[in-house]
Enzyme design. Structure first.
Site, PDB file in Angstrom:
ATOM      1  N   PHE A 150       0.810  -1.228   0.000  1.00  0.00           N
ATOM      2  CA  PHE A 150       0.000   0.000   0.000  1.00  0.00           C
ATOM      3  C   PHE A 150       0.834   1.264   0.000  1.00  0.00           C
ATOM      4  CE2 PHE A 150       0.901  -0.119   4.570  1.00  0.00           C
ATOM      5  CZ  PHE A 150       1.049   1.236   4.861  1.00  0.00           C
ATOM      6  N   GLU A 177      -4.983  -3.620  -1.954  1.00  0.00           N
ATOM      7  CA  GLU A 177      -6.425  -3.351  -1.918  1.00  0.00           C
ATOM      8  C   GLU A 177      -6.738  -2.068  -1.146  1.00  0.00           C
ATOM      9  OE1 GLU A 177      -4.592  -5.589  -0.471  1.00  0.00           O
ATOM     10  OE2 GLU A 177      -5.609  -6.666   1.159  1.00  0.00           O
ATOM     11  N   CYS A 282       9.472   1.796   3.318  1.00  0.00           N
ATOM     12  CA  CYS A 282      10.366   0.684   3.640  1.00  0.00           C
ATOM     13  C   CYS A 282      11.783   1.190   3.855  1.00  0.00           C
ATOM     14  CB  CYS A 282      10.355  -0.338   2.526  1.00  0.00           C
ATOM     15  SG  CYS A 282      10.971   0.331   0.998  1.00  0.00           S
ATOM     16  N   GLU A 385       8.890  -4.339  13.035  1.00  0.00           N
ATOM     17  CA  GLU A 385       8.759  -3.257  12.057  1.00  0.00           C
ATOM     18  C   GLU A 385       7.459  -2.517  12.386  1.00  0.00           C
ATOM     19  OE1 GLU A 385       7.712  -4.168   7.960  1.00  0.00           O
ATOM     20  OE2 GLU A 385       8.797  -2.406   7.266  1.00  0.00           O
TER      21      GLU A 385
END
Ligand code: NAD
Length: 500
Positions: A150, A177, A282, A385
């Site tokens: 996403f 999605e 990320c 994370e």
């Protein structure tokens, strides 16, 4: 009125009736803004059949023509960049400038792929044996798929499909999605650029669509970017089904600040890389390692900067940081502030009380920038994370202790070192067990002509995305040994071919 978002198959929007749907939110208001169709295995089959048929012709299209389509696509993405960025902001929540930056970085890969005639050049050796020549070529693998996260609904897909298509493959994208709309505008731009129907397809959906992709025998390669558990799952199941798989996973990126660093530069970098895109990158810095004795001073400078950050709707040009992507994600990220304190950290900045400008503080998925200080390696805010605006600050007694922390992390995506000592930086570059390293650069995202990817639990598979490794991932090498008899037949020879 919510909008309806569906698949793109064979050059147009799908007109079937989906059995399952998902809600898409405007993260700045917390309201549902759209409904996205979820593909069943039947829709995936349809997209693969269309892509397989298109492959038969697209792989034969000349490099010159492919490059022409890519140049046209590049122009169209450039002209529609603002529109793509708006779609991203509306569904992801990131601020407009950040969304525009994402499109710009994706565009760099399109530009790289425009050079496909050069990228696919093979080697040629004349007369490897008497009267025999050898040359190498690279050919497309077939129908390939991309499954994306996403947090970069345009850029991450653009890490994959420009090169895959330029190499002669046909492509099936399964976007997240949570923010599916950008993929459809990109599909429409491909059509306008003259890409034949069926070369680029989008199937929306969740695990059902992913599993159908992994199981489908006509899909030859899968690129995945997302969290580590799903990256591992995609890699294991895709390779078991005989596919080529590159699966990029999660991250826990460290930024090491050595005592001789410029502390203002380091504080600016930590705040920018920790809280840009609300930490949902990320390559975000989530663990700041201050090497003694600079910790207190660095935290003080970071706190000053964080206090002034403007948090608000991504569509409001005053905002520097937007909301998080969903309510559950916001709550999960915020829970690390409590667990961090419970486990012994100090809450230096509590983002839950940060003001929200120009938006309804109760209506969106808000969490302001937060700093946990005196974090230790066993705490869950360090081991997990978090993927949100929470910066954990650790203290290390020496350079060696800081490097040990980085190298003990199961993740290996990005890392940065801040120092004024070229020798220390050089040693760090060599010693860090991490795929992408920044020296006085907090988010070292490689240019399109280098390859992007991490090490360890941040990558399953052998190849990184884009750059030369991307070209190799989307092609198979072939070496041809060729002799044109001159002047005559040489006779039967059962011996192993040796060069003469
Ligand atoms: P995610 O793993 O939840 O989802 C990624 C994709 O996998 C989506 O398309 C999703 O629909 C699908 N998916 C989700 N659950 C699945 C399941 N159980 N089975 C099969 N498919 C499933 O990741 P996300 O939350 O969308 O994105 C954030 C994550 O992506 C973070 O961990 C972040 O570090 C990572 N990420 C990594 C990179 C990188 O380059 N290494 C880049 C961007 C994001």
């Amino acid at each position: 009125m919510t909008k309806h978002i569906t698949h793109w198959i064979g050059g147009k929007g799908w007109d079937g009736e989906a059995q399952r749907h998902g809600d898409v939110y405007d993260p700045a208001t917390g309201q549902v803004s759209g409904q996205v169709d979820f593909a069943s295995a039947a829709e995936v089959d349809l997209a693969v059949a269309v892509a397989a048929e298109a492959f038969g012709t697209w792989r034969r299209v000349s490099l010159a023509k492919r490059a022409t389509v890519l140049f046209a696509f590049r122009e169209l993405v450039r002209t529609h960049a603002g529109e793509i960025a708006q779609l991203i902001t509306a569904e992801h929540g990131k601020v407009a400038s950040d969304a525009a930056g994402e499109v710009a970085r994706g565009l760099e890969v399109v530009e790289f792929a425009c050079g496909i005639p050069h990228l696919l050049k093979g080697g040629f050796s004349e007369n490897v044996s008497t009267g025999v020549d050898s040359y190498s070529i690279r050919q497309p693998v077939g129908v390939v798929a991309g499954i994306t996260p996403f947090n970069f609904p345009a850029m991450v897909p653009m890490w994959m499909f420009p090169l895959a298509i330029a190499c002669g493959n046909t492509f099936i994208l399964k976007p997240s999605e949570k923010d599916p709309s950008a993929s459809l505008l990109l599909a429409a731009l491909w059509a306008e650029a003259g890409l034949p129907d069926g070369v680029f397809n989008v199937v929306q959906g969740d695990k059902v669509a992913v599993d159908a992709i992994l199981d489908h025998e006509d899909i030859k390669a899968v690129s995945f970017v997302g969290s580590t558990p799903i990256a591992r799952y995609v890699y294991e199941n895709g390779t078991k089904a005989g596919k080529r798989v590159q699966a990029l996973g999660g991250a826990k990126n460290h930024m090491i600040v050595l005592p001789d660093a410029d502390l203002d530069l380091a504080a600016d970098a930590a705040v920018s890389a920790g809280f840009g895109s609300a930490g949902e990158r990320c390559m975000a810095v989530s663990a700041l390692v201050a090497v003694d004795p600079v910790g207190d001073e660095l935290v003080a400078r970071i706190k000053d900067r964080v206090a002034g950050l403007r948090v608000g709707p991504g569509s409001d040009e005053r905002s520097e940081m937007g909301p998080l992507v969903t309510g559950p994600h916001r709550d999960k990220v915020a829970s690390y502030l409590d667990s961090g304190v419970r486990e012994g950290a100090t809450l230096a900045v509590d983002g839950r009380v940060h003001p929200v400008i120009g938006g309804d503080p109760n209506g969106g998925f808000w969490l302001g920038p937060s700093v946990l200080d005196h974090v230790s390696p066993a705490m869950s805010c360090y081991t997990d994370e978090i993927f949100g605006p929470v910066l954990s600050v650790l203290r290390a007694a020496t350079y060696e202790a800081a490097v040990d922390l980085v190298n003990a992390s199961p993740y290996g995506n990005g890392v940065a070192v801040f120092t004024s000592d070229g020798g220390a930086a050089r040693r760090f570059v060599s010693e860090a067990e991490i795929g992408m390293v920044g020296v006085n650069v907090p988010i070292p995202v490689p240019m399109a002509y280098y390859s992007f990817g991490g090490w360890k639990a941040s990558l399953f598979g052998d190849t990184h995305v884009h750059g030369t490794e991307g070209v190799h991932f989307y092609t198979r090498g072939k070496v041809v040994t060729s002799r044109w008899l001159d002047p005559s037949h040489g006779g039967v020879n059962l011996g192993f071919p040796v060069n003469t």
